[in-house]
Design a protein around this motif. Structure first.
Motif, PDB file in Angstrom:
ATOM      1  N   GLN A   1       0.883  -1.148   0.152  1.00  0.00           N
ATOM      2  CA  GLN A   1      -0.221  -0.093  -0.071  1.00  0.00           C
ATOM      3  C   GLN A   1       0.864   1.279  -0.009  1.00  0.00           C
ATOM      4  O   GLN A   1       0.372   2.263  -0.643  1.00  0.00           O
ATOM      5  CB  GLN A   1      -0.918   0.038   1.314  1.00  0.00           C
ATOM      6  N   GLN A   2       1.882   1.131   0.809  1.00  0.00           N
ATOM      7  CA  GLN A   2       2.673   2.414   0.731  1.00  0.00           C
ATOM      8  C   GLN A   2       3.524   2.686  -0.729  1.00  0.00           C
ATOM      9  O   GLN A   2       3.671   3.893  -0.997  1.00  0.00           O
ATOM     10  CB  GLN A   2       3.791   2.132   1.889  1.00  0.00           C
ATOM     11  N   ALA A   3       3.960   1.505  -1.215  1.00  0.00           N
ATOM     12  CA  ALA A   3       4.729   1.635  -2.560  1.00  0.00           C
ATOM     13  C   ALA A   3       3.648   2.140  -3.518  1.00  0.00           C
ATOM     14  O   ALA A   3       3.985   3.186  -4.340  1.00  0.00           O
ATOM     15  CB  ALA A   3       5.214   0.177  -2.853  1.00  0.00           C
ATOM     16  N   VAL A   4       2.448   1.986  -3.573  1.00  0.00           N
ATOM     17  CA  VAL A   4       1.494   2.279  -4.427  1.00  0.00           C
ATOM     18  C   VAL A   4       1.199   3.955  -4.263  1.00  0.00           C
ATOM     19  O   VAL A   4       1.114   4.652  -5.106  1.00  0.00           O
ATOM     20  CB  VAL A   4       0.128   1.423  -4.257  1.00  0.00           C
ATOM     21  N   ALA A   5       1.032   4.266  -2.861  1.00  0.00           N
ATOM     22  CA  ALA A   5       0.776   5.708  -2.678  1.00  0.00           C
ATOM     23  C   ALA A   5       2.090   6.422  -2.842  1.00  0.00           C
ATOM     24  O   ALA A   5       1.921   7.655  -3.388  1.00  0.00           O
ATOM     25  CB  ALA A   5       0.729   5.805  -1.047  1.00  0.00           C
ATOM     26  N   ASP A   6       3.273   5.707  -2.841  1.00  0.00           N
ATOM     27  CA  ASP A   6       4.476   6.687  -3.172  1.00  0.00           C
ATOM     28  C   ASP A   6       4.312   6.985  -4.703  1.00  0.00           C
ATOM     29  O   ASP A   6       4.718   7.958  -5.196  1.00  0.00           O
ATOM     30  CB  ASP A   6       5.719   6.000  -2.825  1.00  0.00           C
ATOM     31  N   LEU A   7       4.128   5.859  -5.384  1.00  0.00           N
ATOM     32  CA  LEU A   7       4.009   6.052  -6.789  1.00  0.00           C
ATOM     33  C   LEU A   7       3.037   7.404  -7.228  1.00  0.00           C
ATOM     34  O   LEU A   7       2.876   7.824  -8.314  1.00  0.00           O
ATOM     35  CB  LEU A   7       3.711   4.708  -7.509  1.00  0.00           C
TER      36      LEU A   7
ATOM     37  N   GLY B   1       6.244 -12.409  -5.704  1.00  0.00           N
ATOM     38  CA  GLY B   1       6.407 -13.455  -4.655  1.00  0.00           C
ATOM     39  C   GLY B   1       5.200 -13.384  -3.554  1.00  0.00           C
ATOM     40  O   GLY B   1       4.799 -14.166  -3.189  1.00  0.00           O
ATOM     41  N   ILE B   2       5.568 -11.998  -2.974  1.00  0.00           N
ATOM     42  CA  ILE B   2       4.685 -11.689  -1.892  1.00  0.00           C
ATOM     43  C   ILE B   2       3.047 -11.725  -2.316  1.00  0.00           C
ATOM     44  O   ILE B   2       2.476 -12.301  -1.559  1.00  0.00           O
ATOM     45  CB  ILE B   2       5.142 -10.233  -1.397  1.00  0.00           C
ATOM     46  N   CYS B   3       2.849 -11.302  -3.519  1.00  0.00           N
ATOM     47  CA  CYS B   3       1.427 -11.227  -4.055  1.00  0.00           C
ATOM     48  C   CYS B   3       0.956 -12.737  -4.118  1.00  0.00           C
ATOM     49  O   CYS B   3      -0.259 -13.180  -3.956  1.00  0.00           O
ATOM     50  CB  CYS B   3       1.212 -10.505  -5.147  1.00  0.00           C
ATOM     51  N   ASP B   4       1.785 -13.675  -4.657  1.00  0.00           N
ATOM     52  CA  ASP B   4       1.632 -14.939  -4.951  1.00  0.00           C
ATOM     53  C   ASP B   4       1.311 -15.477  -3.486  1.00  0.00           C
ATOM     54  O   ASP B   4       0.430 -16.351  -3.474  1.00  0.00           O
ATOM     55  CB  ASP B   4       2.713 -15.707  -5.538  1.00  0.00           C
ATOM     56  N   VAL B   5       2.173 -15.261  -2.463  1.00  0.00           N
ATOM     57  CA  VAL B   5       1.963 -15.980  -1.314  1.00  0.00           C
ATOM     58  C   VAL B   5       0.501 -15.485  -0.266  1.00  0.00           C
ATOM     59  O   VAL B   5      -0.054 -16.367   0.114  1.00  0.00           O
ATOM     60  CB  VAL B   5       3.190 -15.796  -0.152  1.00  0.00           C
ATOM     61  N   LEU B   6       0.589 -14.202  -0.625  1.00  0.00           N
ATOM     62  CA  LEU B   6      -0.755 -13.644   0.087  1.00  0.00           C
ATOM     63  C   LEU B   6      -2.183 -13.796  -0.823  1.00  0.00           C
ATOM     64  O   LEU B   6      -2.979 -13.351  -0.674  1.00  0.00           O
ATOM     65  CB  LEU B   6      -0.474 -12.176   0.477  1.00  0.00           C
ATOM     66  N   SER B   7      -1.871 -14.371  -1.927  1.00  0.00           N
ATOM     67  CA  SER B   7      -3.047 -14.491  -3.163  1.00  0.00           C
ATOM     68  C   SER B   7      -3.663 -13.121  -3.442  1.00  0.00           C
ATOM     69  O   SER B   7      -4.733 -12.966  -3.260  1.00  0.00           O
ATOM     70  CB  SER B   7      -4.145 -15.574  -2.416  1.00  0.00           C
ATOM     71  N   LEU B   8      -2.942 -12.110  -3.673  1.00  0.00           N
ATOM     72  CA  LEU B   8      -3.046 -10.742  -4.127  1.00  0.00           C
ATOM     73  C   LEU B   8      -2.982 -10.603  -5.771  1.00  0.00           C
ATOM     74  O   LEU B   8      -2.227 -11.459  -6.153  1.00  0.00           O
ATOM     75  CB  LEU B   8      -2.108  -9.581  -3.353  1.00  0.00           C
ATOM     76  N   PRO B   9      -4.059  -9.899  -6.208  1.00  0.00           N
ATOM     77  CA  PRO B   9      -3.924  -9.836  -7.734  1.00  0.00           C
ATOM     78  C   PRO B   9      -2.733  -8.786  -8.115  1.00  0.00           C
ATOM     79  O   PRO B   9      -2.866  -7.471  -8.184  1.00  0.00           O
ATOM     80  CB  PRO B   9      -5.016  -9.122  -8.025  1.00  0.00           C
ATOM     81  N   ALA B  10      -1.457  -9.267  -8.375  1.00  0.00           N
ATOM     82  CA  ALA B  10      -0.204  -8.686  -8.718  1.00  0.00           C
ATOM     83  C   ALA B  10      -0.357  -7.734  -9.537  1.00  0.00           C
ATOM     84  O   ALA B  10      -0.015  -6.564  -9.476  1.00  0.00           O
ATOM     85  CB  ALA B  10       0.915  -9.570  -8.800  1.00  0.00           C
TER      86      ALA B  10
ATOM     87  N   ILE C   1      -2.637  -4.655  -9.030  1.00  0.00           N
ATOM     88  CA  ILE C   1      -2.081  -3.775  -8.068  1.00  0.00           C
ATOM     89  C   ILE C   1      -1.096  -2.972  -9.013  1.00  0.00           C
ATOM     90  O   ILE C   1      -0.891  -1.921  -8.861  1.00  0.00           O
ATOM     91  CB  ILE C   1      -1.250  -4.617  -6.966  1.00  0.00           C
ATOM     92  N   LYS C   2      -0.139  -3.696  -9.782  1.00  0.00           N
ATOM     93  CA  LYS C   2       0.936  -3.172 -10.452  1.00  0.00           C
ATOM     94  C   LYS C   2       0.334  -2.119 -11.432  1.00  0.00           C
ATOM     95  O   LYS C   2       0.617  -0.880 -11.615  1.00  0.00           O
ATOM     96  CB  LYS C   2       1.779  -4.154 -11.155  1.00  0.00           C
ATOM     97  N   THR C   3      -0.620  -2.409 -12.215  1.00  0.00           N
ATOM     98  CA  THR C   3      -1.359  -1.749 -13.146  1.00  0.00           C
ATOM     99  C   THR C   3      -1.945  -0.325 -12.282  1.00  0.00           C
ATOM    100  O   THR C   3      -1.653   0.669 -12.980  1.00  0.00           O
ATOM    101  CB  THR C   3      -2.600  -2.226 -13.718  1.00  0.00           C
ATOM    102  N   GLN C   4      -2.451  -0.340 -11.293  1.00  0.00           N
ATOM    103  CA  GLN C   4      -3.022   0.521 -10.476  1.00  0.00           C
ATOM    104  C   GLN C   4      -1.666   1.380 -10.062  1.00  0.00           C
ATOM    105  O   GLN C   4      -1.851   2.681 -10.061  1.00  0.00           O
ATOM    106  CB  GLN C   4      -3.754   0.229  -9.333  1.00  0.00           C
TER     107      GLN C   4
END
Length: 85
Positions: free
Chosen positions: A23-29, A62-71, A74-77
């Motif tokens: 979330q912080q990485a997305v906010a920073d970008l 890898g983090i997204c895979d382990v947490l079952s998050l839509p990488a 998230i990356k697109t957003q």
């Protein structure tokens, strides 16, 4: 607290921590703040560069895979307003 409860608690903490990093990485970008201070602008640019590196890294995937998050979502957003792509 039983060992099982402790394990669950530790897993929940780790998940929250990793989600917070994303979330912080997305906010920073996505931040478009402009400061009067040159130093603060340089810090923000460093934060953006670091976030960009993280979002594009294998670690992020890898983090997204382990947490079952839509990488990809998230990356697109996160990169939606990134002019350096």
């Amino acid at each position: 607290m039983t060992p099982e409860e402790r394990h669950d608690s530790e897993c929940q903490f780790t998940r929250k921590l990793l989600c917070g990093m994303i979330q912080q990485a997305v906010a920073d970008l996505q931040s478009e703040k402009v400061f009067l201070s040159r130093q603060l602008n340089e810090h923000q640019e460093l934060d953006r560069d670091t976030a960009l590196h993280f979002i594009r890294s294998k670690a992020f995937q890898g983090i997204c895979d382990v947490l079952s998050l839509p990488a990809d979502k998230i990356k697109t957003q996160a990169l939606k307003y990134e002019s350096r792509d």
